[in-house]
Design a protein around this motif. Structure first.
Motif, PDB file in Angstrom:
ATOM      1  N   PRO A 108      55.092  38.573 -11.757  1.00  0.00           N
ATOM      2  CA  PRO A 108      54.430  39.573 -12.605  1.00  0.00           C
ATOM      3  C   PRO A 108      52.910  39.532 -12.424  1.00  0.00           C
ATOM      4  O   PRO A 108      52.325  38.461 -12.281  1.00  0.00           O
ATOM      5  N   LEU A 109      52.320  40.712 -12.420  1.00  0.00           N
ATOM      6  CA  LEU A 109      50.864  40.825 -12.261  1.00  0.00           C
ATOM      7  C   LEU A 109      50.244  41.310 -13.562  1.00  0.00           C
ATOM      8  O   LEU A 109      50.861  42.058 -14.314  1.00  0.00           O
ATOM      9  N   PRO A 110      49.000  40.910 -13.833  1.00  0.00           N
ATOM     10  CA  PRO A 110      48.216  39.948 -13.045  1.00  0.00           C
ATOM     11  C   PRO A 110      48.701  38.523 -13.298  1.00  0.00           C
ATOM     12  O   PRO A 110      49.236  38.220 -14.363  1.00  0.00           O
ATOM     13  N   VAL A 111      48.526  37.656 -12.294  1.00  0.00           N
ATOM     14  CA  VAL A 111      48.898  36.256 -12.482  1.00  0.00           C
ATOM     15  C   VAL A 111      47.876  35.606 -13.404  1.00  0.00           C
ATOM     16  O   VAL A 111      46.719  36.036 -13.482  1.00  0.00           O
ATOM     17  N   SER A 112      48.302  34.577 -14.087  1.00  0.00           N
ATOM     18  CA  SER A 112      47.425  33.928 -15.069  1.00  0.00           C
ATOM     19  C   SER A 112      46.308  33.143 -14.392  1.00  0.00           C
ATOM     20  O   SER A 112      46.453  32.658 -13.268  1.00  0.00           O
ATOM     21  N   LYS A 113      45.202  33.016 -15.118  1.00  0.00           N
ATOM     22  CA  LYS A 113      44.102  32.205 -14.625  1.00  0.00           C
ATOM     23  C   LYS A 113      44.527  30.746 -14.493  1.00  0.00           C
ATOM     24  O   LYS A 113      44.058  30.027 -13.604  1.00  0.00           O
ATOM     25  N   ALA A 114      45.432  30.324 -15.372  1.00  0.00           N
ATOM     26  CA  ALA A 114      45.912  28.941 -15.333  1.00  0.00           C
ATOM     27  C   ALA A 114      46.646  28.660 -14.024  1.00  0.00           C
ATOM     28  O   ALA A 114      46.495  27.584 -13.426  1.00  0.00           O
ATOM     29  N   MET A 115      47.430  29.627 -13.579  1.00  0.00           N
ATOM     30  CA  MET A 115      48.161  29.447 -12.322  1.00  0.00           C
ATOM     31  C   MET A 115      47.202  29.380 -11.138  1.00  0.00           C
ATOM     32  O   MET A 115      47.347  28.543 -10.240  1.00  0.00           O
ATOM     33  N   ILE A 149      53.746  28.744  -6.677  1.00  0.00           N
ATOM     34  CA  ILE A 149      53.811  30.191  -6.454  1.00  0.00           C
ATOM     35  C   ILE A 149      55.197  30.729  -6.780  1.00  0.00           C
ATOM     36  O   ILE A 149      55.351  31.701  -7.536  1.00  0.00           O
ATOM     37  N   TYR A 150      56.234  30.104  -6.238  1.00  0.00           N
ATOM     38  CA  TYR A 150      57.588  30.647  -6.388  1.00  0.00           C
ATOM     39  C   TYR A 150      58.133  30.484  -7.806  1.00  0.00           C
ATOM     40  O   TYR A 150      58.954  31.285  -8.250  1.00  0.00           O
ATOM     41  N   ARG A 151      57.662  29.474  -8.513  1.00  0.00           N
ATOM     42  CA  ARG A 151      58.088  29.304  -9.899  1.00  0.00           C
ATOM     43  C   ARG A 151      57.653  30.494 -10.752  1.00  0.00           C
ATOM     44  O   ARG A 151      58.276  30.819 -11.767  1.00  0.00           O
ATOM     45  N   ALA A 152      56.590  31.171 -10.331  1.00  0.00           N
ATOM     46  CA  ALA A 152      56.057  32.308 -11.083  1.00  0.00           C
ATOM     47  C   ALA A 152      56.979  33.517 -11.073  1.00  0.00           C
ATOM     48  O   ALA A 152      56.770  34.468 -11.828  1.00  0.00           O
ATOM     49  N   GLU A 195      43.725  33.932  -2.692  1.00  0.00           N
ATOM     50  CA  GLU A 195      42.924  35.157  -2.791  1.00  0.00           C
ATOM     51  C   GLU A 195      43.813  36.384  -2.988  1.00  0.00           C
ATOM     52  O   GLU A 195      43.492  37.280  -3.785  1.00  0.00           O
ATOM     53  N   ALA A 196      44.948  36.418  -2.286  1.00  0.00           N
ATOM     54  CA  ALA A 196      45.880  37.542  -2.439  1.00  0.00           C
ATOM     55  C   ALA A 196      46.415  37.612  -3.867  1.00  0.00           C
ATOM     56  O   ALA A 196      46.556  38.696  -4.437  1.00  0.00           O
ATOM     57  N   LEU A 197      46.698  36.458  -4.456  1.00  0.00           N
ATOM     58  CA  LEU A 197      47.177  36.425  -5.839  1.00  0.00           C
ATOM     59  C   LEU A 197      46.090  36.870  -6.809  1.00  0.00           C
ATOM     60  O   LEU A 197      46.354  37.608  -7.766  1.00  0.00           O
ATOM     61  N   VAL A 198      44.878  36.418  -6.567  1.00  0.00           N
ATOM     62  CA  VAL A 198      43.747  36.820  -7.421  1.00  0.00           C
ATOM     63  C   VAL A 198      43.592  38.338  -7.393  1.00  0.00           C
ATOM     64  O   VAL A 198      43.339  38.976  -8.427  1.00  0.00           O
TER      65      VAL A 198
END
Length: 226
Positions: A108-115, A149-152, A195-198
């Motif tokens: 899910p987007l956006p990913v958390s800052k914690a992740m 990453i995959y746990r997300a 960077e791609a996740l950000v």
């Protein structure tokens, strides 16, 4: 009157389980880092001496490694590190690509800052271990990075399947972590994934992941003359 609860001592069975888990993890690492090569025999007596372990513990460890697809056992021949035929390598990586691209699609987007921060911390620890030449930590941090990453994807069943096939490919990746150039390349690709996740670019992340899987497979082909 109340009495403080006393901490119970672990049972013999619990101690055996813990010991089996420890030794399984150690041999898993040895296979992934190429300390144990494909087709190399795993001799019970030698493992008993090395780990100061009883035969029943060593046999359980070999059984666990066989279940994970890292070891093969043959009657009257013993146990050997799994050697992968060309078709087996392709089959495993086809499944990995399917599972891992699907997991990325489900993030899910956006990913958390914690992740993002967790990934950055793991990356820094990876780089520190790489600089110090501690390959066991490089190996573990690489796994931790991808699992984060995959746990997300928030799908436990999918994540469990990914874990299994990541582990099955340890022997295939056995030459990756002893190659400084490939270890550097992985680090660069990890940063690009962050960077791609950000940026919320899951399409780019999938492409990066697919490229990330190629070197281990190609190196295994080359060095085993498949």
């Amino acid at each position: 009157m109340t009495f403080a609860a006393q901490k119970s001592e672990p049972s013999v069975a619990e101690e055996k389980v813990t010991r089996v888990e420890q030794l399984t993890s150690q041999l898993e690492e040895d296979i992934a880092l190429g300390r144990l090569k494909p087709r190399e025999r795993l001799i019970e007596d030698e493992l008993m001496v090395r780990f100061d372990a009883k035969r029943n513990v060593v046999r359980q460890v070999l059984f666990e490694l066989e279940k994970l697809g890292l070891v093969v056992r043959a009657k009257n021949k013993g146990a050997f590190v799994k050697y992968f035929e060309p078709r087996e390598v392709e089959d495993i990586y086809v499944v990995r690509e399917l599972l891992e691209t699907k997991a990325i699609e489900l993030i899910p987007l956006p990913v958390s800052k914690a992740m993002i921060e967790e990934l950055k911390v793991i990356h820094r620890e990876y780089m520190d271990a790489k600089k110090k030449g501690v390959l066991s930590v490089v190996f573990r941090k690489n796994i931790a990075f991808h699992k984060t990453i995959y746990r997300a994807c928030n799908n436990p069943a999918l994540f469990e399947a990914i874990e299994l096939y990541m582990m099955k490919s340890h022997a295939i990746r056995s030459y990756t972590f002893i190659n400084p150039q490939l270890v550097d390349q992985m680090a660069t690709e990890h940063l690009a994934m962050i960077e791609a996740l950000v940026n919320g670019d899951l399409k780019l992340l999938k492409n990066l992941m697919l490229e990330h899987l190629k070197p281990a497979r190609e190196t295994y082909y080359l060095l085993n003359k498949l």
